[in-house]
Design an enzyme around this catalytic site. Sequence first.
Site, PDB file in Angstrom:
ATOM      1  N   ARG A  56      45.455  43.756  38.852  1.00 28.76           N
ATOM      2  CA  ARG A  56      45.796  44.525  40.049  1.00 28.76           C
ATOM      3  C   ARG A  56      47.177  45.158  39.899  1.00 28.76           C
ATOM      4  O   ARG A  56      48.050  44.630  39.211  1.00 28.76           O
ATOM      5  CB  ARG A  56      45.773  43.633  41.286  1.00 28.76           C
ATOM      6  CG  ARG A  56      44.402  43.174  41.727  1.00 28.76           C
ATOM      7  CD  ARG A  56      44.479  42.341  42.997  1.00 28.76           C
ATOM      8  NE  ARG A  56      45.259  41.120  42.819  1.00 28.76           N
ATOM      9  CZ  ARG A  56      46.517  40.962  43.248  1.00 28.76           C
ATOM     10  NH1 ARG A  56      47.133  41.948  43.876  1.00 28.76           N
ATOM     11  NH2 ARG A  56      47.142  39.817  43.059  1.00 28.76           N
ATOM     12  N   LYS A 197      39.025  43.788  45.797  1.00 27.97           N
ATOM     13  CA  LYS A 197      40.131  43.299  46.622  1.00 27.97           C
ATOM     14  C   LYS A 197      40.456  44.260  47.759  1.00 27.97           C
ATOM     15  O   LYS A 197      40.932  43.826  48.819  1.00 27.97           O
ATOM     16  CB  LYS A 197      41.360  43.052  45.754  1.00 27.97           C
ATOM     17  CG  LYS A 197      41.196  41.878  44.805  1.00 27.97           C
ATOM     18  CD  LYS A 197      40.846  40.575  45.544  1.00 27.97           C
ATOM     19  CE  LYS A 197      40.800  39.384  44.607  1.00 27.97           C
ATOM     20  NZ  LYS A 197      40.372  38.139  45.306  1.00 27.97           N
ATOM     21  N   HIS A 216      40.690  33.554  51.703  1.00 25.83           N
ATOM     22  CA  HIS A 216      40.688  33.716  50.256  1.00 25.83           C
ATOM     23  C   HIS A 216      40.385  32.347  49.646  1.00 25.83           C
ATOM     24  O   HIS A 216      41.273  31.580  49.287  1.00 25.83           O
ATOM     25  CB  HIS A 216      42.055  34.219  49.778  1.00 25.83           C
ATOM     26  CG  HIS A 216      42.085  34.577  48.333  1.00 25.83           C
ATOM     27  ND1 HIS A 216      43.214  34.454  47.560  1.00 25.83           N
ATOM     28  CD2 HIS A 216      41.125  35.071  47.511  1.00 25.83           C
ATOM     29  CE1 HIS A 216      42.964  34.844  46.328  1.00 25.83           C
ATOM     30  NE2 HIS A 216      41.694  35.215  46.262  1.00 25.83           N
ATOM     31  N   SER A 234      44.458  33.604  42.302  1.00 21.15           N
ATOM     32  CA  SER A 234      43.748  33.796  41.045  1.00 21.15           C
ATOM     33  C   SER A 234      44.266  32.843  39.975  1.00 21.15           C
ATOM     34  O   SER A 234      45.473  32.699  39.782  1.00 21.15           O
ATOM     35  CB  SER A 234      43.926  35.243  40.581  1.00 21.15           C
ATOM     36  OG  SER A 234      43.345  35.440  39.330  1.00 21.15           O
ATOM     37  N   LYS A 238      39.644  28.176  41.825  1.00 22.92           N
ATOM     38  CA  LYS A 238      38.637  28.341  42.879  1.00 22.92           C
ATOM     39  C   LYS A 238      37.233  28.463  42.301  1.00 22.92           C
ATOM     40  O   LYS A 238      36.312  27.762  42.710  1.00 22.92           O
ATOM     41  CB  LYS A 238      38.925  29.589  43.727  1.00 22.92           C
ATOM     42  CG  LYS A 238      40.173  29.534  44.558  1.00 22.92           C
ATOM     43  CD  LYS A 238      40.242  30.659  45.579  1.00 22.92           C
ATOM     44  CE  LYS A 238      39.957  32.031  45.036  1.00 22.92           C
ATOM     45  NZ  LYS A 238      40.929  32.449  43.993  1.00 22.92           N
ATOM     46  N   THR A 239      37.083  29.384  41.346  1.00 21.64           N
ATOM     47  CA  THR A 239      35.756  29.618  40.769  1.00 21.64           C
ATOM     48  C   THR A 239      35.303  28.415  39.955  1.00 21.64           C
ATOM     49  O   THR A 239      34.158  27.955  40.068  1.00 21.64           O
ATOM     50  CB  THR A 239      35.779  30.879  39.893  1.00 21.64           C
ATOM     51  OG1 THR A 239      36.140  32.001  40.703  1.00 21.64           O
ATOM     52  CG2 THR A 239      34.415  31.132  39.272  1.00 21.64           C
ATOM     53  N   ASP A 253      35.085  33.224  46.095  1.00 20.06           N
ATOM     54  CA  ASP A 253      36.376  33.865  46.299  1.00 20.06           C
ATOM     55  C   ASP A 253      36.709  34.260  47.738  1.00 20.06           C
ATOM     56  O   ASP A 253      37.845  34.122  48.153  1.00 20.06           O
ATOM     57  CB  ASP A 253      36.458  35.123  45.423  1.00 20.06           C
ATOM     58  CG  ASP A 253      37.874  35.644  45.270  1.00 20.06           C
ATOM     59  OD1 ASP A 253      38.791  34.823  45.084  1.00 20.06           O
ATOM     60  OD2 ASP A 253      38.067  36.863  45.342  1.00 20.06           O
ATOM     61  N   ARG A 317      37.995  38.777  32.491  1.00 16.19           N
ATOM     62  CA  ARG A 317      37.161  38.542  33.670  1.00 16.19           C
ATOM     63  C   ARG A 317      35.674  38.675  33.350  1.00 16.19           C
ATOM     64  O   ARG A 317      35.266  39.424  32.471  1.00 16.19           O
ATOM     65  CB  ARG A 317      37.506  39.549  34.764  1.00 16.19           C
ATOM     66  CG  ARG A 317      38.882  39.363  35.369  1.00 16.19           C
ATOM     67  CD  ARG A 317      38.883  38.236  36.369  1.00 16.19           C
ATOM     68  NE  ARG A 317      40.188  38.056  37.002  1.00 16.19           N
ATOM     69  CZ  ARG A 317      40.390  37.303  38.057  1.00 16.19           C
ATOM     70  NH1 ARG A 317      39.383  36.659  38.620  1.00 16.19           N
ATOM     71  NH2 ARG A 317      41.593  37.163  38.561  1.00 16.19           N
TER      72      ARG A 317
END
Length: 525
Positions: A56, A197, A216, A234, A238-239, A253, A317
């Site tokens: 980003r 996003k 989030h 990130s 989380k994933t 996410d 990713r």
Amino acid sequence: MKTQADISHWMKYTLKGQTHRNLSVPLLIEKALERKEGTLTSSGAFSAVTGAYTGRSPKDKFIVNDPSITDTIDWGPVNQPMSPDIFDRLYMKMLDYLQKKEVFVFDGFVGTDKNHRLPIRTINEYAWHNLFVQQLFVRPISSDLENFTPEFTIISAPDLIADPQMDGTNSEAFIAVSFERRLILIGGTQYAGEMKKSIFGIMNYLLPDRDVFPMHCSANIGSNERTALFFGLSGTGKTTLSADPERNLIGDDEHGWSKDGIFNFEGGCYAKCIGLSEEKEPQIWNAIRFGAVLENVVLDEKRNPLYEDGSLTENTRAAYPIEHIPGARIPGIGQHPDVILFLTADAFGVLPPIARLTPEQAIYHFLSGYTSKLAGTERGVTEPEATFSTCFGAPFLPRPAHVYAQMLGKRIEEYNARVYLVNTGWTGGPYGVGKRMQLSYTRTMVKAALDGSLDQATFTPDPIFGIHIPDQCPGIPSKLLFPRNTWQDPVAFVTQAKELARRFQENFAKFISVDRAVIQAGPQV
């Protein structure tokens, strides 16, 4: 200024014969290969390289400062204002540019709960970007498209380069959002995550007015129908942690929490895959097959992904539809959660691997959002950097932080949710000295929190941070639970812990209107 109806008219007539609408996955992949936008890996996933922008670009993101929203936005370095005139000029420049191009259109939704879903349209210069959004957002059924009217439209033209002096941008890239025009313009960057996003930011603005808490976080659900939430920036896990073979994934996410429970914003997952292995993360590994998209992953001569290779970026990713995860909950809806986990990658190496939080501490740590930016997540980040990201999602929150904190506090109280802080960062010393927390240990501690076995422990308040550390956890060496015991130099540990506590206090000073009980729930030095 053109409206949503004008955009549809423009698409239908100006680009007649050059517009591909809602192509199937095989056709999009065929188009992307034909246009030499990437290649197929040995497992059948589509692999693309995004050039200079591999993460980003927060300094290039803007919100149009329209009169209808100006008093509701938390303006500052995260939510940078753009004048309506500059946005309109960028918009017309983009329309002129795309008239000469073949474009790809996807119509779909954000939100698996039909009571709160948002119809969106994406118009893409790249076929693989259209594949990306089709796999990440909620795909429509044929009847949804009969009278489809988008409430927001993304127009993405990565090869349209802005001129900062002429266009009023900060660089060649721009991500510009207009709530009044219901438009998102993205140019100058090939990084597909900007589309995902940007829409998250839209939901974060719209849903609080509907008494839906946008989050989030990832979410999964056990066989007992108990839901768990995993908050974190990130790279904090989380994933990885929500993709649990013993539980059903709701989403990895972005979620909403309504009066009816939890719902996923998306129809897919966007996993960070640097260092990915089949042994440690089998669900994600096996999800990367035909239909999935890889970004900036190096391939060998046989087109096998080299997940350990971060030469292009550490922010490699994988995007794939949630159906690629065995046992995923479809649609992505769950009951009110009874366990909430805040994931932090502590680069100081002084926070415990797991600790229980009181409701006041939960609000404090939610507002603080302490973690480390991991390498590659944003442009210019090459090693972990300690940071505070409000509500574990500051880059995506248009409204002031207290709006989201109040919603969390209300729900913790109403549904009696237990809250834990989980350190997925460093232990035994700071980054460069200690080592990253072992994933198998983190999984074991999370499981103990979810099944209630951790409740059998005796909890001791940390003398500096005040959070409650368990004296035992099944399957975890007791020494690991208290970070002071993992350092060779106890004096260095205390110095480092006090430095982090000072940073917490310094950061929290901006929340001047917060309840005194919440302020006192923070670290004491």
